[in-house]
Design a protein around this motif. Structure first.
Motif, PDB file in Angstrom:
ATOM      1  N   UNK A 203      42.123  22.067  28.471  1.00  0.00           N
ATOM      2  CA  UNK A 203      42.923  23.352  27.962  1.00  0.00           C
ATOM      3  C   UNK A 203      44.479  22.993  28.042  1.00  0.00           C
ATOM      4  N   UNK A 204      45.104  23.252  26.888  1.00  0.00           N
ATOM      5  CA  UNK A 204      46.576  23.286  26.864  1.00  0.00           C
ATOM      6  C   UNK A 204      47.184  24.678  26.318  1.00  0.00           C
ATOM      7  N   UNK A 205      48.256  24.745  26.904  1.00  0.00           N
ATOM      8  CA  UNK A 205      48.951  25.842  26.459  1.00  0.00           C
ATOM      9  C   UNK A 205      50.529  25.450  25.835  1.00  0.00           C
ATOM     10  N   UNK A 206      50.836  25.875  24.733  1.00  0.00           N
ATOM     11  CA  UNK A 206      52.064  25.553  24.314  1.00  0.00           C
ATOM     12  C   UNK A 206      52.897  26.755  23.856  1.00  0.00           C
ATOM     13  N   UNK A 207      54.267  26.548  23.672  1.00  0.00           N
ATOM     14  CA  UNK A 207      55.013  27.772  23.415  1.00  0.00           C
ATOM     15  C   UNK A 207      55.134  27.655  21.923  1.00  0.00           C
ATOM     16  N   UNK A 208      55.149  28.627  20.924  1.00  0.00           N
ATOM     17  CA  UNK A 208      55.122  28.748  19.807  1.00  0.00           C
ATOM     18  C   UNK A 208      56.642  28.741  19.400  1.00  0.00           C
ATOM     19  N   UNK A 209      57.435  29.522  19.935  1.00  0.00           N
ATOM     20  CA  UNK A 209      58.928  29.858  19.726  1.00  0.00           C
ATOM     21  C   UNK A 209      59.672  29.866  21.221  1.00  0.00           C
ATOM     22  N   UNK A 210      61.027  29.606  20.966  1.00  0.00           N
ATOM     23  CA  UNK A 210      61.866  29.468  22.208  1.00  0.00           C
ATOM     24  C   UNK A 210      61.784  30.790  23.110  1.00  0.00           C
ATOM     25  N   UNK A 211      61.622  32.169  22.308  1.00  0.00           N
ATOM     26  CA  UNK A 211      61.612  33.231  22.851  1.00  0.00           C
ATOM     27  C   UNK A 211      60.587  33.522  23.803  1.00  0.00           C
ATOM     28  N   UNK A 212      59.535  32.588  23.677  1.00  0.00           N
ATOM     29  CA  UNK A 212      58.202  32.902  24.481  1.00  0.00           C
ATOM     30  C   UNK A 212      57.494  34.059  24.103  1.00  0.00           C
ATOM     31  N   UNK A 213      57.657  34.499  22.836  1.00  0.00           N
ATOM     32  CA  UNK A 213      56.911  35.629  22.499  1.00  0.00           C
ATOM     33  C   UNK A 213      55.552  35.468  22.045  1.00  0.00           C
ATOM     34  N   UNK A 214      55.181  34.107  21.815  1.00  0.00           N
ATOM     35  CA  UNK A 214      53.825  33.969  21.506  1.00  0.00           C
ATOM     36  C   UNK A 214      53.710  32.413  22.102  1.00  0.00           C
ATOM     37  N   UNK A 215      52.164  32.321  22.176  1.00  0.00           N
ATOM     38  CA  UNK A 215      51.900  30.935  22.892  1.00  0.00           C
ATOM     39  C   UNK A 215      50.596  30.520  22.324  1.00  0.00           C
ATOM     40  N   UNK A 216      50.307  29.339  22.040  1.00  0.00           N
ATOM     41  CA  UNK A 216      49.218  28.547  21.484  1.00  0.00           C
ATOM     42  C   UNK A 216      48.398  28.098  22.571  1.00  0.00           C
ATOM     43  N   UNK A 217      47.245  28.658  22.790  1.00  0.00           N
ATOM     44  CA  UNK A 217      46.113  28.180  23.868  1.00  0.00           C
ATOM     45  C   UNK A 217      45.090  27.393  23.012  1.00  0.00           C
ATOM     46  N   UNK A 218      44.826  25.941  23.459  1.00  0.00           N
ATOM     47  CA  UNK A 218      43.907  25.331  22.578  1.00  0.00           C
ATOM     48  C   UNK A 218      43.137  24.461  23.497  1.00  0.00           C
ATOM     49  N   UNK A 219      41.945  24.320  23.165  1.00  0.00           N
ATOM     50  CA  UNK A 219      41.047  23.438  23.965  1.00  0.00           C
ATOM     51  C   UNK A 219      40.199  22.353  23.412  1.00  0.00           C
ATOM     52  N   UNK A 220      39.658  21.229  23.781  1.00  0.00           N
ATOM     53  CA  UNK A 220      39.019  20.233  23.123  1.00  0.00           C
ATOM     54  C   UNK A 220      37.582  20.492  23.547  1.00  0.00           C
ATOM     55  N   UNK A 221      36.693  20.300  22.743  1.00  0.00           N
ATOM     56  CA  UNK A 221      35.264  20.392  23.005  1.00  0.00           C
ATOM     57  C   UNK A 221      34.508  19.513  22.291  1.00  0.00           C
ATOM     58  N   UNK A 222      33.266  19.325  22.504  1.00  0.00           N
ATOM     59  CA  UNK A 222      32.140  18.489  21.430  1.00  0.00           C
ATOM     60  C   UNK A 222      31.914  19.523  20.245  1.00  0.00           C
ATOM     61  N   UNK A 223      31.882  18.980  19.216  1.00  0.00           N
ATOM     62  CA  UNK A 223      31.731  19.638  18.213  1.00  0.00           C
ATOM     63  C   UNK A 223      30.511  20.621  18.380  1.00  0.00           C
ATOM     64  N   UNK A 224      30.551  22.016  18.234  1.00  0.00           N
ATOM     65  CA  UNK A 224      29.330  22.717  18.066  1.00  0.00           C
ATOM     66  C   UNK A 224      29.026  23.152  19.513  1.00  0.00           C
ATOM     67  N   UNK A 225      29.582  22.723  20.620  1.00  0.00           N
ATOM     68  CA  UNK A 225      29.057  22.923  21.900  1.00  0.00           C
ATOM     69  C   UNK A 225      29.416  24.448  22.515  1.00  0.00           C
ATOM     70  N   UNK A 226      28.261  25.002  22.895  1.00  0.00           N
ATOM     71  CA  UNK A 226      28.374  26.347  23.334  1.00  0.00           C
ATOM     72  C   UNK A 226      28.887  27.553  22.473  1.00  0.00           C
ATOM     73  N   UNK A 227      28.531  27.426  21.119  1.00  0.00           N
ATOM     74  CA  UNK A 227      29.005  28.311  20.244  1.00  0.00           C
ATOM     75  C   UNK A 227      28.766  29.918  20.625  1.00  0.00           C
ATOM     76  N   UNK A 228      27.580  30.222  21.087  1.00  0.00           N
ATOM     77  CA  UNK A 228      27.212  31.463  21.326  1.00  0.00           C
ATOM     78  C   UNK A 228      28.312  32.077  22.473  1.00  0.00           C
ATOM     79  N   UNK A 229      28.323  30.932  23.536  1.00  0.00           N
ATOM     80  CA  UNK A 229      28.877  31.386  24.758  1.00  0.00           C
ATOM     81  C   UNK A 229      30.480  31.641  24.256  1.00  0.00           C
ATOM     82  N   UNK A 230      30.921  30.944  23.695  1.00  0.00           N
ATOM     83  CA  UNK A 230      32.382  31.030  22.989  1.00  0.00           C
ATOM     84  C   UNK A 230      32.509  32.324  22.423  1.00  0.00           C
TER      85      UNK A 230
END
Length: 300
Positions: free
Chosen positions: A38-65
């Protein structure tokens, strides 16, 4: 140091959401259900929005997600659309490494990624975390506030310590390393439990940090070891309010609670819930938009 590229046998996919700061933790937990990193990245310098992203095997756990995202939206009131892109593992890891330099918190702690050259500052307690596990890395304001609060109350030498909702285990490890006391860490997320155990082993703290899977104060391990004289709860504002009575019941007279995961605008709500249970505010810390509260239960 040049790291060898990590190869992956199956096709990878990056999934991501962009959310306001108060929704970061809930969506981080949702993505971690199916993502190994999992990675968390600032979208803007004011920290009003953050991008939360993760890497998975394609199609893994679609229902759980899908279920986890619905729960995150219900918990936060933020309905964030999911972005999907094909991913080469080497490119994502390089970006994660770049976003995770050494972090310092307070006067006593440093957090280093495993991708960095080994090193230690004799003036600080150095904790090592996998750069691919960005949550609880010491960069987020709530984590930094908790580490500062721990420094402030360390002179009380608490013996029974609980980290409720441990995430990466950083607070449990920091308390164990600083106080040389055993710490019970729990989390509702099985992946967080595995990560905490791995991090404790990597930092030579397995003999002091014990991590268990469980749902809040109903966790059997928590009930067995209660009451506590130090409790960390770096969660979210609403769950903190709903668990205020349980916290007060399981805190020894004179004991300390360090609460975080709440925005500065949510302090009044969280404080009110805990004051109704007889807890007293000792200190309010601020890291950006995030607040950390040091509460104490009066002596009997």
């Amino acid at each position: 140091m040049t790291l060898p590229p990590r190869r992956h046998a199956t096709e990878l996919e990056t999934i991501a959401v962009t959310v306001p700061p108060e929704a970061v933790e809930a969506y981080e937990n949702a993505l971690s259900i199916v993502c190994a990193t999992i990675g968390i990245f600032e979208v803007d310098d004011a920290q009003t929005a953050w991008r939360v992203e993760g890497v998975r095997d394609l199609g893994n756990g679609e229902d759980e997600l899908r279920t986890a995202l619905v729960l995150a939206a219900a918990l936060t009131g933020v309905d964030a659309p999911l972005e999907r892109t094909p991913t080469e593992s080497e490119g994502w890891l390089a970006r994660t490494y770049e976003a995770f330099p050494e972090q310092t918190a307070g006067r006593r702690f440093a957090i280093r990624g495993t991708h960095l050259e080994p090193g230690a500052n004799p003036q600080r307690i150095t904790l090592v975390l996998d750069a691919g596990v960005a949550f609880g890395s010491g960069e987020h304001g709530s984590t930094r506030g908790c580490l500062r609060a721990l420094e402030m109350i360390a002179h009380r030498r608490p013996h029974r310590i609980l980290d409720l909702g441990c995430g990466s285990g950083i607070l449990a490890m920091a308390a164990a390393a600083l106080l040389k006391r055993p710490v019970l860490a729990t989390d509702i997320d099985p992946w967080s439990v595995r990560v905490t155990r791995r991090n404790a082993r990597m930092n030579g703290l397995s003999n002091l940090v014990s991590c268990h899977l469980g749902n809040g104060w109903s966790t059997p391990a928590i009930r067995r070891h209660a009451p506590y004289d130090l409790v960390f709860a770096n969660i979210l504002a609403r769950p903190l309010c709903s668990m205020a009575a349980d916290l007060a019941h399981n805190l020894l007279p004179g004991g300390t609670a360090i609460l975080a995961g709440l925005l500065d605008t949510q302090v009044r709500m969280v404080l009110s819930a805990h004051r109704r249970q007889g807890l007293v505010l000792e200190r309010r810390l601020r890291e950006g938009d995030w607040a950390t509260l040091i509460l104490r239960k009066p002596d009997a």
